[in-house]
Design an enzyme around this catalytic site. Structure first.
Site, PDB file in Angstrom:
ATOM      1  N   LYS A  47       0.987  -1.389  -0.144  1.00 53.76           N
ATOM      2  CA  LYS A  47       0.045   0.103  -0.007  1.00 53.76           C
ATOM      3  C   LYS A  47       0.796   1.195  -0.032  1.00 53.76           C
ATOM      4  CE  LYS A  47      -4.054  -1.907   2.273  1.00 53.76           C
ATOM      5  NZ  LYS A  47      -5.179  -1.511   1.293  1.00 53.76           N
ATOM      6  N   SER A  76      12.084 -11.664  21.515  1.00 52.19           N
ATOM      7  CA  SER A  76      11.652 -10.280  21.723  1.00 52.19           C
ATOM      8  C   SER A  76       9.987 -10.634  22.244  1.00 52.19           C
ATOM      9  CB  SER A  76      11.642  -9.435  20.787  1.00 52.19           C
ATOM     10  OG  SER A  76      13.011  -8.986  20.368  1.00 52.19           O
ATOM     11  N   LYS A  80       8.512  -9.557  25.695  1.00 46.03           N
ATOM     12  CA  LYS A  80       7.545  -8.305  25.855  1.00 46.03           C
ATOM     13  C   LYS A  80       6.235  -9.172  26.751  1.00 46.03           C
ATOM     14  CE  LYS A  80       5.426  -4.590  23.785  1.00 46.03           C
ATOM     15  NZ  LYS A  80       5.545  -3.914  22.563  1.00 46.03           N
ATOM     16  N   LYS A 139       8.973  12.066  22.732  1.00 53.83           N
ATOM     17  CA  LYS A 139       9.089  11.538  24.102  1.00 53.83           C
ATOM     18  C   LYS A 139      10.081  12.393  24.800  1.00 53.83           C
ATOM     19  CE  LYS A 139       9.196   7.033  24.549  1.00 53.83           C
ATOM     20  NZ  LYS A 139       9.436   5.483  24.277  1.00 53.83           N
ATOM     21  N   GLU A 166       2.133  -2.718  13.167  1.00 56.43           N
ATOM     22  CA  GLU A 166       2.621  -1.559  13.636  1.00 56.43           C
ATOM     23  C   GLU A 166       3.206  -0.820  12.633  1.00 56.43           C
ATOM     24  OE1 GLU A 166       5.080  -0.113  17.589  1.00 56.43           O
ATOM     25  OE2 GLU A 166       6.016  -0.738  15.735  1.00 56.43           O
ATOM     26  N   HIS A 182      19.126   4.158  19.550  1.00 56.17           N
ATOM     27  CA  HIS A 182      18.574   2.636  19.849  1.00 56.17           C
ATOM     28  C   HIS A 182      20.000   1.795  20.099  1.00 56.17           C
ATOM     29  CE1 HIS A 182      17.279  -1.596  19.171  1.00 56.17           C
ATOM     30  NE2 HIS A 182      16.260  -1.113  19.539  1.00 56.17           N
TER      31      HIS A 182
HETATM   32  P1  0O2 Z   1      11.859  -2.710  18.627  1.00 54.88           P
HETATM   33  O1  0O2 Z   1      13.123  -3.835  18.762  1.00 54.88           O
HETATM   34  O2  0O2 Z   1      12.076  -1.512  17.655  1.00 54.88           O
HETATM   35  O3  0O2 Z   1      10.645  -3.422  18.182  1.00 54.88           O
HETATM   36  P2  0O2 Z   1       2.852  -0.735  22.933  1.00 54.88           P
HETATM   37  O4  0O2 Z   1       3.384  -1.297  21.806  1.00 54.88           O
HETATM   38  O5  0O2 Z   1       2.021   0.408  22.577  1.00 54.88           O
HETATM   39  O6  0O2 Z   1       2.211  -1.648  24.148  1.00 54.88           O
HETATM   40  P3  0O2 Z   1       5.225   0.285  23.273  1.00 54.88           P
HETATM   41  O7  0O2 Z   1       6.144  -0.697  23.020  1.00 54.88           O
HETATM   42  O8  0O2 Z   1       6.050   1.285  24.366  1.00 54.88           O
HETATM   43  O9  0O2 Z   1       3.876   0.125  23.950  1.00 54.88           O
HETATM   44  O10 0O2 Z   1       4.844   1.331  22.075  1.00 54.88           O
HETATM   45  P4  0O2 Z   1       5.562   2.603  21.557  1.00 54.88           P
HETATM   46  O11 0O2 Z   1       5.654   3.659  22.513  1.00 54.88           O
HETATM   47  O12 0O2 Z   1       4.742   3.095  20.316  1.00 54.88           O
HETATM   48  O13 0O2 Z   1       7.093   2.322  20.787  1.00 54.88           O
HETATM   49  C1  0O2 Z   1       6.990   1.167  20.230  1.00 54.88           C
HETATM   50  C2  0O2 Z   1       8.627   1.198  19.248  1.00 54.88           C
HETATM   51  O14 0O2 Z   1       8.915   2.479  18.967  1.00 54.88           O
HETATM   52  C3  0O2 Z   1       9.549   0.543  19.836  1.00 54.88           C
HETATM   53  O15 0O2 Z   1       9.775  -0.761  19.959  1.00 54.88           O
HETATM   54  C4  0O2 Z   1      10.985   1.213  19.063  1.00 54.88           C
HETATM   55  O16 0O2 Z   1      10.961   0.658  18.017  1.00 54.88           O
HETATM   56  C5  0O2 Z   1      10.325   2.471  18.864  1.00 54.88           C
HETATM   57  N1  0O2 Z   1      10.660   3.637  20.202  1.00 54.88           N
HETATM   58  C6  0O2 Z   1       9.897   3.998  21.039  1.00 54.88           C
HETATM   59  N2  0O2 Z   1      10.650   4.560  21.846  1.00 54.88           N
HETATM   60  C7  0O2 Z   1      11.837   4.855  21.378  1.00 54.88           C
HETATM   61  C8  0O2 Z   1      12.803   5.465  21.868  1.00 54.88           C
HETATM   62  O17 0O2 Z   1      12.948   6.260  22.837  1.00 54.88           O
HETATM   63  N3  0O2 Z   1      13.995   5.363  21.067  1.00 54.88           N
HETATM   64  C9  0O2 Z   1      13.964   4.603  19.950  1.00 54.88           C
HETATM   65  N4  0O2 Z   1      15.188   4.692  19.414  1.00 54.88           N
HETATM   66  N5  0O2 Z   1      12.948   3.836  19.476  1.00 54.88           N
HETATM   67  C10 0O2 Z   1      11.774   4.001  20.279  1.00 54.88           C
HETATM   68  P5  0O2 Z   1      10.379  -1.770  20.657  1.00 54.88           P
HETATM   69  O18 0O2 Z   1       9.576  -2.855  20.954  1.00 54.88           O
HETATM   70  O19 0O2 Z   1      11.095  -0.985  21.910  1.00 54.88           O
HETATM   71  O20 0O2 Z   1      11.753  -2.422  19.972  1.00 54.88           O
END
Ligand code: 0O2
Length: 229
Positions: A47, A76, A80, A139, A166, A182
């Site tokens: 899409k 992961s 989680k 954030k 997502e 990250h």
């Molecule tokens: P990965 O390895 O990238 O997948 P929810 O899913 O709604 O229950 P969550 O997980 O806090 O809650 O959701 P949010 O806030 O939408 O963040 C999800 C993803 O956004 C993270 O996935 C990261 O990929 C990215 N992200 C969020 N905050 C940060 C940050 O402060 N720094 C960076 N670099 N990335 C961020 P994962 O699962 O943490 O990791």
């Protein structure tokens, strides 16, 4: 299931043995679920590719620079679920996690993010479940990105499944910051010290200001082009 996958499943069943049938069933259902997520990712990715191709044709510039997608790794997923205090079962994965299937869309400019997100949301087979706008409301650490959880129907041989995906939309500059931050967080050493956190936040702000200026430059060029025509 393709023939070679069926053969592999049979070989696995034989290897595991009849006494461990429930373990085999779990593995089989886990892999089947991951195939479904991977198909959902493909649907949503297509899409965005279609939108990008059409918008590039009309505007003469591409709003999307690149798209990356991934299926969350088993470790992961388990980590989680554990953190959430949810059961470690296959059913629990789709019941509790929204980010098993993930797509990152890297856009050229901030307004492109909102434009393509809006265009996707308007498609009648897409249901937007949640939006987190970390661009308008970054954030505390400076992270910026536009997050969406969407549901998309995927048609399989004998059923239609509604799958969650997502989506993270960000500019090239936001992606530069998030990727490095990250990596540094992952490596840990001192990443949460106040002076390091403050420096990273300050970098995020410089990057955000540059994003805004770049968009402004583009708009000025577009306005000048209109005047000349
Ligand atoms: P990965 O390895 O990238 O997948 P929810 O899913 O709604 O229950 P969550 O997980 O806090 O809650 O959701 P949010 O806030 O939408 O963040 C999800 C993803 O956004 C993270 O996935 C990261 O990929 C990215 N992200 C969020 N905050 C940060 C940050 O402060 N720094 C960076 N670099 N990335 C961020 P994962 O699962 O943490 O990791």
């Amino acid at each position: 299931m393709p023939e070679n996958n069926l053969q592999e499943a049979e070989a696995l069943r034989e290897f595991i043995g009849e006494e461990n049938e429930s373990f085999f069933e779990t593995l089989h259902r886990y892999r089947e679920l991951m195939v479904r997520y991977s198909c959902a990712v493909r649907e949503v990715r297509t899409k965005f590719e279609v939108l990008n191709e059409e918008l590039t044709y009309h505007a003469g510039r591409n709003p999307i620079e690149s798209i990356v997608s991934r299926i969350k790794e088993p470790m992961s997923i388990a980590g989680k679920l554990k953190r959430m205090g949810k059961p470690l079962t296959v059913a629990s994965i789709s019941e509790n996690l929204n980010d098993v299937a993930g797509i990152r869309v890297i856009c050229s400019f901030i307004d492109d993010i909102y434009r393509v997100a809006e265009m996707l949301s308007r498609q009648d087979d897409i249901t937007v479940v949640a939006v987190k706008d970390y661009i308008k409301k970054p954030k505390l650490n400076g992270y910026r990105s536009y997050h969406m959880i969407v549901e998309v129907p995927v048609f399989f041989s004998d059923s239609k499944k509604i799958m969650r995906v997502e989506i993270q939309l960000r500019t090239v500059a936001m992606d530069f910051w998030a990727s490095l931050e990250h990596n540094m967080k992952y490596k840990k050493t001192g990443a949460d010290r106040p002076e390091i956190a403050a420096e990273l936040k300050s970098c995020a702000e410089v990057i955000a200001a540059t994003d805004a200026r770049m968009q402004n430059v583009r708009m000025r060029i577009e306005a000048l082009e209109k005047e000349i025509r």
